[in-house]
Design a protein around this motif. Structure first.
Motif, mmCIF file in Angstrom:
data_model
loop_
_atom_site.group_PDB
_atom_site.id
_atom_site.type_symbol
_atom_site.label_atom_id
_atom_site.label_comp_id
_atom_site.label_asym_id
_atom_site.label_seq_id
_atom_site.Cartn_x
_atom_site.Cartn_y
_atom_site.Cartn_z
ATOM 1 N N ARG A 364 51.854 -72.718 70.982
ATOM 2 C CA ARG A 364 52.918 -72.685 69.976
ATOM 3 C C ARG A 364 54.316 -72.798 70.581
ATOM 4 N NH1 ARG A 364 51.201 -71.747 64.883
ATOM 5 N NH2 ARG A 364 49.427 -70.358 64.508
ATOM 6 N N PHE A 365 54.451 -72.442 71.846
ATOM 7 C CA PHE A 365 55.758 -72.480 72.486
ATOM 8 C C PHE A 365 56.109 -73.856 73.038
ATOM 9 C CE2 PHE A 365 54.564 -68.017 72.531
ATOM 10 C CZ PHE A 365 55.727 -67.417 72.066
ATOM 11 N N GLY A 366 55.187 -74.811 72.932
ATOM 12 C CA GLY A 366 55.472 -76.168 73.366
ATOM 13 C C GLY A 366 54.636 -76.590 74.553
ATOM 14 N N ILE A 367 55.115 -77.614 75.238
ATOM 15 C CA ILE A 367 54.432 -78.139 76.424
ATOM 16 C C ILE A 367 55.006 -77.452 77.661
ATOM 17 C CG2 ILE A 367 54.032 -80.194 77.833
ATOM 18 C CD1 ILE A 367 54.146 -81.853 75.267
ATOM 19 N N ASN A 368 54.133 -76.797 78.397
ATOM 20 C CA ASN A 368 54.532 -76.012 79.560
ATOM 21 C C ASN A 368 53.921 -76.647 80.805
ATOM 22 O OD1 ASN A 368 55.495 -73.680 77.737
ATOM 23 N ND2 ASN A 368 53.345 -73.939 77.160
ATOM 24 N N MET A 369 54.752 -77.261 81.634
ATOM 25 C CA MET A 369 54.256 -78.010 82.786
ATOM 26 C C MET A 369 53.972 -77.084 83.976
ATOM 27 S SD MET A 369 54.194 -81.049 81.549
ATOM 28 C CE MET A 369 53.926 -82.092 82.982
ATOM 29 N N ALA A 370 52.956 -77.439 84.749
ATOM 30 C CA ALA A 370 52.640 -76.725 85.989
ATOM 31 C C ALA A 370 53.581 -77.233 87.078
ATOM 32 C CB ALA A 370 51.187 -76.971 86.386
ATOM 33 N N ALA A 371 54.486 -76.390 87.547
ATOM 34 C CA ALA A 371 55.545 -76.817 88.459
ATOM 35 C C ALA A 371 55.170 -76.583 89.917
ATOM 36 C CB ALA A 371 56.847 -76.086 88.136
ATOM 37 N N GLY A 372 55.943 -77.195 90.819
ATOM 38 C CA GLY A 372 55.776 -76.982 92.247
ATOM 39 C C GLY A 372 54.730 -77.848 92.902
ATOM 40 N N ILE A 373 54.392 -78.991 92.308
ATOM 41 C CA ILE A 373 53.401 -79.905 92.874
ATOM 42 C C ILE A 373 54.074 -80.812 93.899
ATOM 43 C CG2 ILE A 373 51.926 -81.893 92.343
ATOM 44 C CD1 ILE A 373 51.337 -80.541 89.637
ATOM 45 N N THR A 374 53.425 -81.005 95.047
ATOM 46 C CA THR A 374 53.930 -81.916 96.070
ATOM 47 C C THR A 374 52.898 -83.022 96.290
ATOM 48 O OG1 THR A 374 55.191 -80.170 97.172
ATOM 49 C CG2 THR A 374 54.706 -82.149 98.452
ATOM 50 N N LEU A 375 53.321 -84.273 96.134
ATOM 51 C CA LEU A 375 52.416 -85.410 96.320
ATOM 52 C C LEU A 375 52.257 -85.730 97.801
ATOM 53 C CD1 LEU A 375 53.736 -87.951 93.629
ATOM 54 C CD2 LEU A 375 51.781 -86.403 93.424
ATOM 55 N N PRO A 376 51.114 -86.300 98.192
ATOM 56 C CA PRO A 376 51.011 -86.872 99.537
ATOM 57 C C PRO A 376 52.145 -87.886 99.743
ATOM 58 C CG PRO A 376 48.857 -86.822 98.478
ATOM 59 C CD PRO A 376 49.854 -86.447 97.425
ATOM 60 N N GLU A 377 52.624 -88.001 100.973
ATOM 61 C CA GLU A 377 53.832 -88.793 101.223
ATOM 62 C C GLU A 377 53.688 -90.252 100.804
ATOM 63 O OE1 GLU A 377 56.466 -87.999 104.646
ATOM 64 O OE2 GLU A 377 54.805 -86.744 105.363
ATOM 65 N N ALA A 378 52.538 -90.864 101.043
ATOM 66 C CA ALA A 378 52.358 -92.271 100.670
ATOM 67 C C ALA A 378 52.412 -92.447 99.160
ATOM 68 C CB ALA A 378 51.038 -92.800 101.218
ATOM 69 N N CYS A 379 51.826 -91.510 98.430
ATOM 70 C CA CYS A 379 51.861 -91.560 96.964
ATOM 71 C C CYS A 379 53.297 -91.417 96.464
ATOM 72 C CB CYS A 379 50.990 -90.453 96.369
ATOM 73 S SG CYS A 379 49.254 -90.545 96.814
ATOM 74 N N ALA A 380 54.024 -90.475 97.041
ATOM 75 C CA ALA A 380 55.416 -90.270 96.635
ATOM 76 C C ALA A 380 56.247 -91.510 96.925
ATOM 77 C CB ALA A 380 55.999 -89.060 97.360
ATOM 78 N N ALA A 381 56.047 -92.145 98.086
ATOM 79 C CA ALA A 381 56.815 -93.330 98.446
ATOM 80 C C ALA A 381 56.575 -94.463 97.460
ATOM 81 C CB ALA A 381 56.458 -93.774 99.865
ATOM 82 N N THR A 382 55.316 -94.655 97.075
ATOM 83 C CA THR A 382 54.980 -95.700 96.108
ATOM 84 C C THR A 382 55.594 -95.401 94.750
ATOM 85 O OG1 THR A 382 52.929 -96.230 97.272
ATOM 86 C CG2 THR A 382 53.040 -96.822 94.956
ATOM 87 N N CYS A 383 55.513 -94.153 94.321
ATOM 88 C CA CYS A 383 56.102 -93.766 93.034
ATOM 89 C C CYS A 383 57.618 -93.946 93.041
ATOM 90 C CB CYS A 383 55.755 -92.317 92.698
ATOM 91 S SG CYS A 383 54.038 -92.041 92.227
ATOM 92 N N ILE A 384 58.272 -93.559 94.137
ATOM 93 C CA ILE A 384 59.731 -93.643 94.205
ATOM 94 C C ILE A 384 60.205 -95.088 94.100
ATOM 95 C CG2 ILE A 384 61.716 -93.324 95.752
ATOM 96 C CD1 ILE A 384 60.347 -90.702 96.680
ATOM 97 N N ALA A 385 59.456 -96.013 94.700
ATOM 98 C CA ALA A 385 59.825 -97.422 94.587
ATOM 99 C C ALA A 385 59.838 -97.860 93.127
ATOM 100 C CB ALA A 385 58.845 -98.286 95.391
ATOM 101 N N SER A 386 58.854 -97.420 92.357
ATOM 102 C CA SER A 386 58.804 -97.760 90.933
ATOM 103 C C SER A 386 59.875 -97.023 90.142
ATOM 104 C CB SER A 386 57.422 -97.428 90.361
ATOM 105 O OG SER A 386 56.427 -98.262 90.918
ATOM 106 N N ILE A 387 60.112 -95.766 90.484
ATOM 107 C CA ILE A 387 61.119 -94.971 89.776
ATOM 108 C C ILE A 387 62.497 -95.615 89.903
ATOM 109 C CG2 ILE A 387 62.380 -92.770 89.825
ATOM 110 C CD1 ILE A 387 59.624 -91.475 90.592
#
Length: 488
Positions: A364-387
């Motif tokens: 009822r309080f809405g969408i509550n995200m699970a915070a503090g997730i760290t992606l593997p570096e290669a995944c983050a690099a690929t995502c950042i290029a798209s972002i």
């Protein structure tokens, strides 16, 4: 319970029907109103007839209205769902056709790459119109559920510029989990626990447990390579798994166009794709599929209408997020899913302003995200290029800055691997001119773009792509369906 749900782009008949029946699987929702709106009166009347038949067959008090007046549909709505494709298949054909002239071979072209960026330019002004109407005539705390691609760009614009409470929804995570469960021999995804995080269409299964047992890279690679179907259909995806150490949610064909490595050389493309179905990498595959689906629906409409007379089977409720989110918000039955929202610290190594897709819980309080997730570096690099491409694309769509649009396309990973800056500049001019009817923010730039095209020395070629198939006729589709039915 009694409230109103507005569906924009309701003429997307099959998907609208799925959302409608899913929502009506929640017993408390039988007395709600669905307000359908679309630019096509023809499509609206077809989907309304189908939904009316469902209501009648199930003896429900549910109300269904349909109007091309979007603002009227949004009046008093508590939830608004968008399934729009601005420009339809006509504009989409240019998203595929024009980049091919410059050597850019896309399977889908609706997320990033040249086609996805131009798709966003068409959608974002319309998304902001939706948001304006919602702020003015919907319920005060209306929630906007966006299913339309390009998911991240549309959601980014709605949150940052539309100022409406927005969540983006996709089913890629669910489909990826189904594959993993299957290759590991699980009876269902209920045996699989996972954390999947990243950005839309580039989410990564960074935590996997089967019946409580942790699953590592080597076991997962071996399971996929041993599978008689996926080992052939998901070659590129498996290669990324081997190199990155984690499995991507996105299909072989989709993933291939977000990366700079697999579709840049025509003679290499066929090595990585599979032609058994469009989603595994076929050139313009989703355009062909969408065209065939539209033609099939138009021809076989009486059969679709007849099928709507069957009782709703709650056991067949789909795993699309929308109905589960609404159920959690209205009844407080907690739902866990993967949602597209602004990062704001959820993923530690992605930009804070990005639209990420990550696990969350709804009540009822809405969408509550699970915070503090760290992606593997290669995944983050690929995502950042798209972002970075998404950010420039959104800002270009808002400002109508054609130079910024060209820079966004230039920085796209696959475009950059294939095309020179001169080619990108001309390609964007050509796409903006071809799609001017759906790009009001670039009206001021079209005359100069047209003039540049008339004097350009950049060479192009007429190319169908590395793996193009023709749209099948209704007769061919009927024959194929009959053969499959006989074989099954």
């Amino acid at each position: 319970m009694s409230f109103k749900i507005a569906i924009i782009g309701a003429g997307s008949v099959g998907f609208t029907k799925k959302l409608f029946t899913d929502i009506l699987c929640v017993p408390e929702f039988k007395d709600i109103e669905f307000a359908l709106t679309d630019v096509s009166e023809h499509n609206l009347q077809m989907i309304k007839a189908i939904l009316d038949r469902i209501v009648e067959a199930n003896r429900l008090p549910t109300r269904v209205t349909a109007t091309t007046d979007r603002r009227k549909a949004l009046e008093g709505a508590r939830y608004v769902i968008s399934c729009v494709r601005v420009g339809g298949l006509e504009a989409y054909a240019d998203d595929i056709r024009i980049p091919l002239k410059y050597g850019i071979d896309q399977c889908v072209g609706d997320t990033i790459c040249a086609g996805g960026i131009l798709y966003g330019q068409r959608n974002i002004p319309v998304i902001l119109d939706f948001c304006k109407d919602m702020r003015e005539v919907a319920e005060t705390n209306v929630k906007f559920l966006n299913y339309a691609n390009p998911m991240a760009m549309n959601t980014w614009a709605a949150i940052e510029y539309g100022k409406v409470d927005t969540v983006g929804l996709c089913h890629g995570v669910q489909h990826g989990a189904e594959q993993i469960a299957e290759v590991l021999g699980a009876k269902s995804t209920q045996e699989l626990d996972y954390v999947c995080s990243g950005i839309n269409h580039q989410t990564w299964f960074i935590g996997l447990r089967l019946n409580g047992r942790s699953i590592g890279k080597d076991e997962l690679v071996a399971a996929f390579e041993a599978h008689p179907v996926y080992s052939r259909q998901e070659k590129l995806r498996i290669d990324v798994l081997k190199r990155f150490g984690v499995y991507s949610t996105e299909s072989n064909g989709h993933l291939s166009e977000y990366l700079p490595w697999y579709r840049k050389r025509p003679d290499e493309i066929t090595r990585w794709i599979d032609m058994s179905d469009w989603i595994h990498g076929e050139t313009g595959g989703y355009l062909r599929y969408s065209t065939e689906t539209r033609n099939w629906f138009e021809t076989e409409y009486p059969q679709f209408l007849e099928a709507a007379s069957k009782p709703i089977d709650r056991e067949k409720r789909s795993n699309e997020h929308a109905s589960h989110i609404l159920e959690a918000l209205e009844t407080n039955r907690v739902y866990r899913g993967h949602f597209n929202v602004k990062n704001n610290g959820v993923i530690t190594n992605l930009p804070q302003d990005a639209i990420i897709e990550s696990p969350g819980f709804v009540d009822r309080f809405g969408i509550n995200m699970a915070a503090g997730i760290t992606l593997p570096e290669a995944c983050a690099a690929t995502c950042i290029a798209s972002i970075n491409v998404q950010r420039m694309s959104v800002h270009a769509a808002i400002s109508g800055d054609i130079d910024l649009l060209k820079l966004a396309v230039l920085h796209d990973p696959l475009v950059g691997a294939v095309s020179t800056p001169e080619e990108v500049w001309q390609m964007v001019d050509e796409m903006v001119v071809a799609q001017a009817a759906w790009l009001p923010q670039y009206a001021h730039a079209v005359p100069a773009a047209r003039e540049r095209l008339s004097t350009s020395q950049v060479k192009t070629r007429e190319w169908a792509g590395a793996a193009r198939r023709s749209v099948r006729s209704i007769e061919e589709l009927r024959a194929e369906k009959a053969a499959l039915k006989q074989a099954g």
